[in-house]
Scaffold this active site. Structure first.
Site, PDB file in Angstrom:
ATOM      1  N   GLU A  25       0.862  -1.201  -0.010  1.00 43.64           N
ATOM      2  CA  GLU A  25       0.202  -0.038  -0.023  1.00 43.64           C
ATOM      3  C   GLU A  25       0.855   1.171  -0.013  1.00 43.64           C
ATOM      4  O   GLU A  25       1.836   1.337   0.532  1.00 43.64           O
ATOM      5  CB  GLU A  25      -1.015  -0.072   1.298  1.00 43.64           C
ATOM      6  CG  GLU A  25      -2.010  -1.292   1.200  1.00 43.64           C
ATOM      7  CD  GLU A  25      -2.905  -1.174   2.233  1.00 43.64           C
ATOM      8  OE1 GLU A  25      -2.986  -0.287   2.904  1.00 43.64           O
ATOM      9  OE2 GLU A  25      -3.549  -2.294   2.277  1.00 43.64           O
ATOM     10  N   CYS A  32       3.294   8.707   1.227  1.00 43.71           N
ATOM     11  CA  CYS A  32       3.985   7.482   2.300  1.00 43.71           C
ATOM     12  C   CYS A  32       4.009   6.257   1.516  1.00 43.71           C
ATOM     13  O   CYS A  32       3.318   5.699   0.970  1.00 43.71           O
ATOM     14  CB  CYS A  32       2.990   7.395   3.282  1.00 43.71           C
ATOM     15  SG  CYS A  32       2.998   6.256   4.703  1.00 43.71           S
ATOM     16  N   CYS A  65       5.969  -6.875   7.987  1.00 42.59           N
ATOM     17  CA  CYS A  65       6.934  -6.461   8.638  1.00 42.59           C
ATOM     18  C   CYS A  65       7.277  -7.580  10.062  1.00 42.59           C
ATOM     19  O   CYS A  65       6.372  -7.996  10.156  1.00 42.59           O
ATOM     20  CB  CYS A  65       6.676  -5.116   9.678  1.00 42.59           C
ATOM     21  SG  CYS A  65       8.057  -4.402  10.369  1.00 42.59           S
ATOM     22  N   CYS A  67       5.591  -4.773  16.194  1.00 40.26           N
ATOM     23  CA  CYS A  67       5.076  -3.776  17.169  1.00 40.26           C
ATOM     24  C   CYS A  67       3.620  -4.380  17.515  1.00 40.26           C
ATOM     25  O   CYS A  67       3.108  -4.484  16.861  1.00 40.26           O
ATOM     26  CB  CYS A  67       5.154  -2.549  16.552  1.00 40.26           C
ATOM     27  SG  CYS A  67       6.985  -2.169  16.173  1.00 40.26           S
ATOM     28  N   CYS A 112       0.575  -2.328  15.757  1.00 37.42           N
ATOM     29  CA  CYS A 112       0.625  -1.937  14.346  1.00 37.42           C
ATOM     30  C   CYS A 112       0.123  -3.208  13.358  1.00 37.42           C
ATOM     31  O   CYS A 112       0.251  -4.203  13.619  1.00 37.42           O
ATOM     32  CB  CYS A 112       1.919  -1.756  13.942  1.00 37.42           C
ATOM     33  SG  CYS A 112       2.448  -1.495  12.163  1.00 37.42           S
ATOM     34  N   CYS A 131      -1.586   6.085   9.483  1.00 35.78           N
ATOM     35  CA  CYS A 131      -0.307   5.360  10.231  1.00 35.78           C
ATOM     36  C   CYS A 131      -0.862   4.015  10.756  1.00 35.78           C
ATOM     37  O   CYS A 131      -1.595   3.811  11.583  1.00 35.78           O
ATOM     38  CB  CYS A 131       0.163   6.333  11.238  1.00 35.78           C
ATOM     39  SG  CYS A 131       1.462   7.340  10.557  1.00 35.78           S
TER      40      CYS A 131
HETATM   41  C1  LIG Z   1       4.001   1.896  10.064  1.00 36.70           C
HETATM   42  S1  LIG Z   1       5.379   2.606  10.522  1.00 36.70           S
HETATM   43  C2  LIG Z   1       6.411   2.306   9.449  1.00 36.70           C
HETATM   44  C3  LIG Z   1       7.877   2.920   9.419  1.00 36.70           C
HETATM   45  C4  LIG Z   1       8.773   2.368  10.459  1.00 36.70           C
HETATM   46  N1  LIG Z   1       8.468   0.708  10.599  1.00 36.70           N
HETATM   47  C5  LIG Z   1       8.632   2.638  11.808  1.00 36.70           C
HETATM   48  O1  LIG Z   1       7.844   1.786  12.698  1.00 36.70           O
HETATM   49  O2  LIG Z   1       8.722   3.608  12.408  1.00 36.70           O
HETATM   50  C6  LIG Z   1       5.079   4.292  10.544  1.00 36.70           C
HETATM   51  C7  LIG Z   1       4.620   4.817  11.663  1.00 36.70           C
HETATM   52  O3  LIG Z   1       3.301   4.499  12.180  1.00 36.70           O
HETATM   53  C8  LIG Z   1       3.060   4.237  13.596  1.00 36.70           C
HETATM   54  N2  LIG Z   1       1.924   3.226  13.729  1.00 36.70           N
HETATM   55  C9  LIG Z   1       1.943   2.042  13.628  1.00 36.70           C
HETATM   56  N3  LIG Z   1       0.966   1.576  13.932  1.00 36.70           N
HETATM   57  C10 LIG Z   1       0.129   2.607  14.213  1.00 36.70           C
HETATM   58  C11 LIG Z   1      -1.393   2.540  14.662  1.00 36.70           C
HETATM   59  N4  LIG Z   1      -2.070   1.439  14.732  1.00 36.70           N
HETATM   60  N5  LIG Z   1      -1.701   3.840  14.811  1.00 36.70           N
HETATM   61  C12 LIG Z   1      -0.823   4.914  14.864  1.00 36.70           C
HETATM   62  N6  LIG Z   1       0.356   4.914  14.437  1.00 36.70           N
HETATM   63  C13 LIG Z   1       0.835   3.736  14.062  1.00 36.70           C
HETATM   64  C14 LIG Z   1       4.428   3.525  13.800  1.00 36.70           C
HETATM   65  O4  LIG Z   1       4.764   3.759  15.263  1.00 36.70           O
HETATM   66  C15 LIG Z   1       5.330   4.623  13.028  1.00 36.70           C
HETATM   67  O5  LIG Z   1       5.735   5.735  13.875  1.00 36.70           O
HETATM   68  S1  SF4 Z   2       5.384   0.121  13.681  1.00 37.61           S
HETATM   69 FE1  SF4 Z   2       4.632  -1.621  12.149  1.00 37.61          FE
HETATM   70  S2  SF4 Z   2       5.890  -1.204  10.272  1.00 37.61           S
HETATM   71 FE2  SF4 Z   2       6.878  -0.017  12.021  1.00 37.61          FE
HETATM   72  S3  SF4 Z   2       8.359  -1.505  12.767  1.00 37.61           S
HETATM   73 FE3  SF4 Z   2       6.733  -1.750  14.183  1.00 37.61          FE
HETATM   74  S4  SF4 Z   2       5.580  -3.424  13.049  1.00 37.61           S
HETATM   75 FE4  SF4 Z   2       6.898  -2.718  11.474  1.00 37.61          FE
END
Ligand SMILES: C[S@@+](CC[C@H](N)C(=O)[O-])C[C@H]1O[C@@H](n2cnc3c(N)ncnc32)[C@H](O)[C@@H]1O
Ligand code: SF4
Length: 387
Positions: free
Chosen positions: A116, A129, A136, A140, A143, A364
């Site tokens: 996406e 973005c 991934c 986390c 996420c 996000c």
């Molecule tokens: C999807 S991540 C991708 C980049 C990288 N993997 C990272 O964690 O920074 C981009 C941002 O989205 C945040 N994020 C992930 N899941 C989220 C959620 N459910 N609600 C809001 N932000 C979220 C992450 O913590 C990160 O700051």
């Molecule tokens: S926030 Fe989501 S995309 Fe970013 S490192 Fe954690 S699991 Fe991966």
């Protein structure tokens, strides 16, 4: 299949070399070659290296994907190029447009996967973005991408194709209109776990696209792969965002498991090195997802202020974006405001991210794409990249 732990050398998680760098490939996707790589290929072919520059201009300044349209190249060169290279544009699976103008594209990849890409137009800027992995492995807990598991790294070509596709779809002239003013690696995946493909992609973004992106307008967002933060600074020194999300190791271990490998103190040391010697206005943005009752209490804000005091830091509070089966809830607006006030009272620059595109699951952390044959793996609780 081999399992490469995050331990050890950066190369262990950099993943396989992008297809584009294997010069023996008969049909290389041009989206995967940076300027130097393409010049080298032209030299190997006995062609003048400046021709490589002309080809890149057609692709990245004029938005062309057909050799036939490259009218300043001879017919012979065009057919030689067509025999050795391709310009493989991505296939659109779906497009969704949010009430706030955010657009989300699902793009098909080889092997049945899909990623996406999200476009967020705002007053005075337009951010794209982009994704760096299919799924991934970082796991986390808040996420949606993590719930999909990990399938594979994107190639440089697949990363660049997202940007080219967006610019073409938005209908802008690659040269004259700021159709895309900023690029953020905040889509699916951990960009620094795919450094081998992300670095050349950044070089192409900075050097070749007609938007005139400066390194301050390209942001790499990371969950905290310390060795690659140092590499990034040495190699391209883009803007950096760090997904912090907790002010102490106990809580961060739970929310961002890579913290067990690179705890907060090590991460912040790397961040200090990243900003060392730079203008004080060059902040690292610390992302902090606001989870109701988990990390949003005044005590957490005070700990965070202490942690970041004296650093070139800006905190971006992100209201949690929910997805099916999550155990978390978004913090209440009053809790977010109170949290922000504590930080600001301690002179920490703090913003709250406006949630964009959540009606189309484009906000996000809501990006899921389609992840085939998940290969998420763990080693002693630390997510590992499988290649
Ligand atoms: C999807 S991540 C991708 C980049 C990288 N993997 C990272 O964690 O920074 C981009 C941002 O989205 C945040 N994020 C992930 N899941 C989220 C959620 N459910 N609600 C809001 N932000 C979220 C992450 O913590 C990160 O700051
Ligand atoms: S926030 Fe989501 S995309 Fe970013 S490192 Fe954690 S699991 Fe991966």
């Amino acid at each position: 299949m081999t399992h490469a732990a995050i331990e050890g050398s950066p190369a262990a998680v950099a993943g396989p070399a992008p297809a584009a760098s294997r010069s023996a490939d008969r049909c290389t996707n041009l989206f995967g070659l940076d300027r130097e790589q393409l010049r080298a290929r032209f030299s190997e072919m006995g062609e003048a290296p400046y021709r490589a520059h002309q080809v890149m201009q057609w692709i990245y300044r004029r938005g062309k994907a057909s050799f036939d349209e490259m009218s300043n190249l001879s017919r012979t060169l065009r057919s030689r190029l067509a025999a050795q290279f391709e310009i493989r544009t991505p296939e659109l699976v779906t497009e969704q447009v949010s009430a706030d103008g955010t657009r989300k594209w699902v793009l098909r990849l080889d092997g049945g996967n899909a990623i996406e890409t999200v476009y967020i137009p705002e007053e005075g800027r337009a951010t794209l973005c982009i994704s760096s992995q299919v799924g991934c492995a970082m796991d986390c807990s808040f996420c949606a991408t993590a719930q999909q598991g990990f399938n594979r790294n994107l190639t440089t070509a697949e990363i660049i194709a997202q940007v080219w596709f967006a610019a073409r779809t938005l209908g802008g002239d690659f040269q004259n209109e700021r159709v895309i003013s900023n690029i953020v690696f905040m889509g699916m995946g951990e960009p620094l776990a795919n450094y081998g493909a992300v670095l050349p992609a950044i070089r192409i973004l900075l050097d070749d696209f007609g938007f005139g992106l400066s390194k301050r307008r390209v942001t790499v967002s990371t969950s905290g792969l310390v060795p690659f933060i140092d590499r990034l600074r040495e190699d391209v020194d883009t803007a950096l965002a760090v997904s912090l999300h907790a002010p102490n190791d106990a809580l961060r271990d739970e929310l961002v498991p890579i913290n067990r490998k690179y705890p907060i103190a090590e991460l912040l040391d790397a961040c200090r090195r990243y900003t060392a010697g730079k203008d004080r206005k060059t902040h690292i943005v610390y992302e902090y997802v606001m989870l109701d009752g988990v990390n949003d209490q005044p005590e957490h804000a005070r700990q965070l202020a202490k942690l970041l005091g004296g650093m070139s830091a800006k905190v971006n509070l992100i209201p949690f974006n929910p997805f099916p089966q999550t155990r978390y809830r978004r913090s209440k607006p009053e809790a977010i405001q109170a949290f922000a006030k504590i930080l600001r009272d301690k002179h920490i620059l703090t913003t709250t991210r406006k949630t964009r595109g959540d009606d189309i699951d484009a906000a996000c952390g809501q990006l899921v794409g389609r992840v085939q044959s998940r290969q998420k793996n763990r080693l002693g609780g630390i997510p590992v990249v499988v290649r």
